[in-house]
Design an enzyme around this catalytic site. Structure first.
Site, PDB file in Angstrom:
ATOM      1  N   LYS A 122       0.834  -1.203   0.000  1.00  0.00           N
ATOM      2  CA  LYS A 122       0.000   0.000   0.000  1.00  0.00           C
ATOM      3  C   LYS A 122       0.871   1.256   0.000  1.00  0.00           C
ATOM      4  O   LYS A 122       1.880   1.321   0.705  1.00  0.00           O
ATOM      5  CB  LYS A 122      -0.902   0.023   1.241  1.00  0.00           C
ATOM      6  CG  LYS A 122      -1.930  -1.111   1.292  1.00  0.00           C
ATOM      7  CD  LYS A 122      -3.037  -0.930   0.265  1.00  0.00           C
ATOM      8  CE  LYS A 122      -4.014  -2.105   0.255  1.00  0.00           C
ATOM      9  NZ  LYS A 122      -4.953  -2.091   1.389  1.00  0.00           N
TER      10      LYS A 122
ATOM     11  N   ASP B 124      -2.912  -6.966   0.325  1.00  0.00           N
ATOM     12  CA  ASP B 124      -1.530  -7.129   0.787  1.00  0.00           C
ATOM     13  C   ASP B 124      -1.418  -8.099   1.961  1.00  0.00           C
ATOM     14  O   ASP B 124      -0.349  -8.258   2.531  1.00  0.00           O
ATOM     15  CB  ASP B 124      -0.922  -5.764   1.154  1.00  0.00           C
ATOM     16  CG  ASP B 124      -1.709  -5.032   2.244  1.00  0.00           C
ATOM     17  OD1 ASP B 124      -2.902  -5.371   2.449  1.00  0.00           O
ATOM     18  OD2 ASP B 124      -1.147  -4.128   2.884  1.00  0.00           O
TER      19      ASP B 124
ATOM     20  N   ASP C 205      -3.542  -7.894  17.688  1.00  0.00           N
ATOM     21  CA  ASP C 205      -4.349  -7.282  16.646  1.00  0.00           C
ATOM     22  C   ASP C 205      -5.529  -8.191  16.289  1.00  0.00           C
ATOM     23  O   ASP C 205      -5.336  -9.382  16.007  1.00  0.00           O
ATOM     24  CB  ASP C 205      -3.432  -7.098  15.429  1.00  0.00           C
ATOM     25  CG  ASP C 205      -4.010  -6.192  14.373  1.00  0.00           C
ATOM     26  OD1 ASP C 205      -4.211  -5.002  14.653  1.00  0.00           O
ATOM     27  OD2 ASP C 205      -4.266  -6.692  13.248  1.00  0.00           O
ATOM     28  N   ASN C 206      -6.741  -7.659  16.342  1.00  0.00           N
ATOM     29  CA  ASN C 206      -7.932  -8.397  15.897  1.00  0.00           C
ATOM     30  C   ASN C 206      -8.060  -9.832  16.421  1.00  0.00           C
ATOM     31  O   ASN C 206      -8.253 -10.763  15.630  1.00  0.00           O
ATOM     32  CB  ASN C 206      -7.963  -8.457  14.370  1.00  0.00           C
ATOM     33  CG  ASN C 206      -8.429  -7.156  13.764  1.00  0.00           C
ATOM     34  OD1 ASN C 206      -9.293  -6.471  14.312  1.00  0.00           O
ATOM     35  ND2 ASN C 206      -7.868  -6.806  12.619  1.00  0.00           N
TER      36      ASN C 206
ATOM     37  N   GLU D  91      -7.061  -6.312  21.205  1.00  0.00           N
ATOM     38  CA  GLU D  91      -7.580  -5.226  20.364  1.00  0.00           C
ATOM     39  C   GLU D  91      -8.795  -5.747  19.596  1.00  0.00           C
ATOM     40  O   GLU D  91      -8.717  -6.101  18.437  1.00  0.00           O
ATOM     41  CB  GLU D  91      -6.518  -4.734  19.379  1.00  0.00           C
ATOM     42  CG  GLU D  91      -6.940  -3.483  18.602  1.00  0.00           C
ATOM     43  CD  GLU D  91      -7.212  -3.736  17.131  1.00  0.00           C
ATOM     44  OE1 GLU D  91      -7.215  -4.909  16.717  1.00  0.00           O
ATOM     45  OE2 GLU D  91      -7.432  -2.751  16.405  1.00  0.00           O
TER      46      GLU D  91
ATOM     47  N   LYS E  13       0.747   4.820   9.111  1.00  0.00           N
ATOM     48  CA  LYS E  13       0.597   3.417   8.716  1.00  0.00           C
ATOM     49  C   LYS E  13       1.186   3.170   7.328  1.00  0.00           C
ATOM     50  O   LYS E  13       1.581   2.046   7.025  1.00  0.00           O
ATOM     51  CB  LYS E  13      -0.896   3.025   8.706  1.00  0.00           C
ATOM     52  CG  LYS E  13      -1.471   2.789  10.082  1.00  0.00           C
ATOM     53  CD  LYS E  13      -2.812   2.052  10.031  1.00  0.00           C
ATOM     54  CE  LYS E  13      -3.902   2.952   9.470  1.00  0.00           C
ATOM     55  NZ  LYS E  13      -5.225   2.276   9.493  1.00  0.00           N
ATOM     56  N   TYR E  14       1.189   4.220   6.486  1.00  0.00           N
ATOM     57  CA  TYR E  14       1.577   4.007   5.088  1.00  0.00           C
ATOM     58  C   TYR E  14       2.782   4.815   4.643  1.00  0.00           C
ATOM     59  O   TYR E  14       3.152   4.765   3.491  1.00  0.00           O
ATOM     60  CB  TYR E  14       0.378   4.339   4.174  1.00  0.00           C
ATOM     61  CG  TYR E  14      -0.893   3.647   4.603  1.00  0.00           C
ATOM     62  CD1 TYR E  14      -1.037   2.258   4.466  1.00  0.00           C
ATOM     63  CD2 TYR E  14      -1.940   4.367   5.164  1.00  0.00           C
ATOM     64  CE1 TYR E  14      -2.192   1.619   4.883  1.00  0.00           C
ATOM     65  CE2 TYR E  14      -3.105   3.733   5.580  1.00  0.00           C
ATOM     66  CZ  TYR E  14      -3.220   2.364   5.444  1.00  0.00           C
ATOM     67  OH  TYR E  14      -4.364   1.728   5.864  1.00  0.00           O
TER      68      TYR E  14
END
Lengths: 660, 660
Positions: free
Chosen positions: B249, B344, B382-383, B411, B522-523
């Protein structure tokens, strides 16, 4: 790799209700009830899950029945389903869930197709799933359906059409991750009479006409039409067994006993027999059988008192001395609760050493099975809180496994945790503190405690207005109006309730300063004039008839309290499950004065529209009131201290028909 | 005889609390906590029972410790005891009870003796019990005591004196019916930092000074003094692993990515390594070790992001293709939540067929153990709600069995039952909905939901005021006052909380109409001026210092809300366990206007006597207010939208000393 590694079923099933202590004990319901089961069910990710309620009789190798549950709150992952057990038996129920692979596929493919994304790869996957489902089809018509669907799929012009085609057909399921709550929960499904019955307790020996002499079972049979006319459902007999002679109690609990005095029937056993025997004055087992038959013909249940007390003359004392407590000199201990002494009773030792308690427990079962074989289907158990709860759990399940119809009433007036535990381990019904709750706040609080938490799942309260041991102060002081109001309270607050005979005659002579009856039947023969002046038999008959005619009154858990501005007037209501029958009851709690004041008809709670006309039909007097709005000024006279008002649609005098 | 016949232990032990789902999951506490255990314990009859609380570490073959429980409500048969675990470990605890035969004997004999009844037989029994106790004595002094007592007993002149002699000596116990709640309950005892910590989250690659280039761990080390000066306790790094190249990304989540753009660190793995690797721009494992060492020297915990996502270039794709989801053409599926696509990222299949899931689960454990061996003692996961809860229960218990100090933060922003279940199965802390609760009613209701039911037994909330994914509307719109008030809320409502870097600079540039940061780290690489004008670092430092100085703020479960008449002013308080430290917090929730109104100091709740003088010491500004009574008219300006008021005894400026 650790042994504790679990199979990764991704589905969580939790908070399945109703359950008692996480499923350790059964809930209680009655034949024909709708049992509403809820569960929190979810899994990781976004897959579609299906959830089912499964149920079956516990014993007899029955197959599971199942019914789908629907999601009633997606945010809280809450699912609900209902089943209706049709048999008097112990049932098990549980929740099963699985991932529906095809529904998940459709959900995702449709979202992508709707967003005009490429679904070629998805369609290959979907068709493969469809072929798996088709391969499992067994019926000819199903096979044809899938063949046809696959053909139409191939013929579709676009990928979008293909997704739409599959989304718009009821395709079978492809289940993965099948997960069941294990172990299942239990529900004991009783006969309806466990929930709805009026009990009438009497001393069989007092049902006759000859002074100083025991009545017989035939005298008891002659009493039945009178009791039936009052509308009772259960005849409960105090102990009918031979009475001990050693240390026999005389009248008014005297330590001196004359030669003609009969003793207390709770001191069981003499040379003629013990718990299998019948006191000769009452008759024989054959006479008892005839009495039971007469009761059954009039649709009475017969309840026996199960009092595990042995007189010093009980056959067990010689046959099984190992079941009793010994004193250091080798003699058997009598019952004590220091400084009180019960010299006419030996208690049994339920925690006696290994081998001895087993034979004692088994013997208790044998006693009950004997009386069940003679037509007894109800036992009122004396002081169960003085025996281990493990014993009751074993005994009741043993009896009910063979005879699910048998009802057990726990006579435990003790600390709340023990009373509740006895209900949890199997007692069908429980005595309560009702007898001592006389004022509005204490009645309301006590009933709320019973109806508004999980106690209602396992405990059925049987409201006795008096017992041979309890002539409460309110009846001693309040006389006839108190007898009427307390009767109405018991009969409308609880769907199961009872009185001890003499209540209908407003008998209230007490030992001064005590709750004991003066010249109690516990210690002497008595003769009654069952129609003596001042009796309230007509009032009783009317209320019992109203209970039978109105389904709302045949349940206890539907009780709701409503506003009344007079602290002496308690006001509450019940609705039938279908909301077609609604009874509001207002009772004057003051036995000395007429009371009046405003009560507030809960129109909104019971679905009466704003401005809608309706009728309050007072069922005891037959009076009717046309109503609009919710204010009602009520005047309750002492000659009818309870009002039972049915809400009826205006002009419809037969039955209320307000639907929610 | 039926197999279901139980050994008749007459003692019932039930309702042992605290417990989660009847003991299925551990409760959570921290080292040094007083754990108050309650149980309902009783038996049939009138015997005296003794009740004990037992506890030990679960693993390592430890012996039970025990402490007596005392009956705090005889009517409800309620007993209470306390234990204080001193180690960071999984403990078990349970309740044991027995009948005390000698105490029961004394109780009954004394009643009879006091009523002047014959106790000869009782005394024979009592002496026999005493001899049994004496026979078990092992110490010389005990043997002598009983010998002496028996001698004095023989010498007593009357039976009454004998009973008194025995009633007035502390005689040992004679236990019968020993009964233990089995299985025991569990409590996971965490480090104190599991309950009390301020987290600071950053992207390591953004901690440098050269535009367009990754910062290194050495740059991160240089940042530490600034973060320490603000008073944070935990440094939480977003993923540090090599970043995938396929479908990488670009800035602002663009599908187009320039050759110099770094990609999103949540797309883990490339030819240089996967979850064991380090993104080369940040440095090497040695550099990371040096960073961890620097953190430790400044008393920071290091938290890593555990994101189970694999880029298409992750080594697993070739080494373990069986761990991934396949498309019909044999290629691996990327992550989707239709219509969203994450090209990704490849998700892993935690429910892959037998054998395959086991090796995958084990590999996840290996990853965590690797980083633990490099000094990481905290993981932000994460998740977790997209993987099976059974996996987390296994993984966390496996890690914590060897490393009890490891903290896991869940999270999961999803449905409440899943969030709660993740906490039950082992997550030390949980993200919450705090970020989206901005108004008084919603904050109050949400916090009450967390603190006023059994959720508090197993869930620790970690209040993040922002995250890289969430720049909430209140911060976008409210600017500096909102950043200050939200910081104060997070830091005082919850003892564990955190911010994502940039918060201290009031960074609030958002993608229009979204909660996403504009030009998100983040990117892309970013360079920050950590002292840029308008920052709130001093405010943050002050609040963090106040938290460290005031024990009341180091707990979450002690939160109570109090009355404030202005709907924009929320008012609440916390007291330390010993009641010596009480902090009241009032926050202006309106970032646009000064707010003022009456608040009501809960003098009664916190033990301040009627008419007593006291002082409110506002700790951020240092202002003091002398007080009497509970009315306080407060004016909260936008330059300090939170007041943290310590209640102090008048004249004592160092510390509040009100005792209850």
């Amino acid at each position: 790799m650790s042994m504790s590694m679990r199979n990764p079923s991704p589905i969580v099933i939790e908070q399945v209700t109703p359950a008692v202590d996480g499923g350790r004990y059964p809930i209680k319901r009655e034949v024909g009830d709708n049992i509403v089961v809820r569960a929190v069910v979810y899994r990781d990710g976004h897959s579609v899950i299906k959830v089912f309620l499964k149920f079956r009789e516990k014993f007899g190798g029955k197959m599971w029945s199942e019914t789908p549950m629907r999601q009633i709150n997606p945010g809280l992952c809450l699912w609900e389903g209902t089943f209706k057990p049709e048999k008097n038996a112990l049932y098990v129920f549980t929740v099963e869930a699985y991932t529906d692979l095809f529904a998940t596929w459709i959900q995702d493919a449709k979202k992508k197709s709707d967003a005009n994304e490429d679904v070629r790869s998805d369609l290959i996957e979907g068709e493969a799933l469809l072929r798996q489902i088709a391969a499992k089809a067994s019926k000819r018509s199903e096979k044809n359906f899938y063949q046809d669907l696959l053909g139409r799929l191939a013929a579709c012009g676009s990928d979008h059409e293909k997704v739409e085609l599959l989304a718009n057909h009821e395709v079978g399921e492809l289940a993965a991750d099948v997960t069941m709550r294990d172990p299942p929960l239990e529900v004991y499904v009783d006969r309806v009479r466990a929930r709805f019955a009026a009990w009438y307790e009497f001393f069989p020996r007092s049902q006759g006409t000859e002074p100083g002499k025991s009545a017989t079972f035939d005298d008891c049979i002659r009493r039945l039409p009178d009791i039936k006319a009052m509308g009772f459902d259960v005849i409960y007999l105090t102990p009918i067994h031979p009475i001990g002679r050693t240390a026999r109690k005389g009248s008014n609990n005297s330590l001196e006993c004359g030669p003609e005095e009969p003793g207390c029937p709770y001191a069981i056993g003499n040379e003629t027999g013990g718990h299998y025997g019948i006191e000769p004055g009452l008759g024989t087992v054959d006479d008892f059988d005839r009495f039971v038959k007469a009761c059954r013909e009039m649709d009475f249940d017969v309840a026996l008192d199960f009092a595990i007390n042995c007189s010093p003359d009980h056959p067990y004392v010689k046959e099984h001395p190992e079941w009793f407590f010994k004193r250091p000199d080798g003699t058997i201990k009598y019952a004590e609760n220091p400084p009180k002494k019960y010299e006419d009773i030996y208690p049994l030792n339920f925690s006696a050493p290994e081998g001895q308690w087993k034979s004692l427990w088994q013997e208790m079962k044998n006693i009950l099975m004997f009386w069940v074989s003679h037509g007894v289907n109800t036992f009122r158990v004396d002081n169960p809180h003085t025996k281990p709860v493990a014993f009751w759990e074993w005994l009741i399940s043993e009896i009910q496994r063979e005879h699910p119809e048998v009802i057990f009433l726990s006579e435990a007036f003790t600390k709340p945790p023990m009373m509740k535990m006895l209900a949890k381990v199997g007692f069908t019904q429980s005595y309560t503190y009702f007898t001592w709750r006389n004022f509005k706040v204490e009645l309301t609080e006590y009933l709320r405690e019973l109806t508004e938490n999980d106690v209602k799942e396992y405990m059925r309260w049987n409201f006795f207005a008096n017992t041979p041991d309890i002539l409460p102060r309110i009846l001693q002081e309040g006389g006839r109006p108190a007898f009427m109001s307390r009767y109405a309270l018991a009969a409308t607050l609880s769907s199961v309730f009872g009185i001890y005979s003499g209540y209908e005659l407003c008998e209230n002579a007490a030992v001064p300063g005590k709750e004991e009856y003066l010249n109690s039947e516990k210690y002497q023969y008595k003769i009654w004039d069952w129609d003596r002046p001042g009796n309230i038999k007509e009032f009783i008959s009317r209320i019992n008839a109203i209970r039978h005619e109105n389904p709302a009154l045949q349940h206890s858990k539907n009780l709701k309290f409503f506003r009344s501005d007079n602290a002496n007037i308690i006001f509450y209501g019940k609705a039938s499950e279908d909301w077609k029958n609604i009874i509001l009851t207002a009772v004057n709690l003051d036995p000395f004065n007429r009371q009046e004041g405003e009560i507030f008809i809960p129109t909104e709670a019971y679905g009466i529209g704003y401005g809608e006309s309706y009728e309050l039909h007072e069922l005891i007097s037959g009076n009717r009131f046309s109503m609009q709005g919710n204010h009602f000024y009520i005047k309750i006279e002492l000659d009818q201290p309870a009002w039972m008002m049915r809400i009826e649609r205006w002009g419809d005098r037969n039955f209320g028909t307000f639907l929610r």
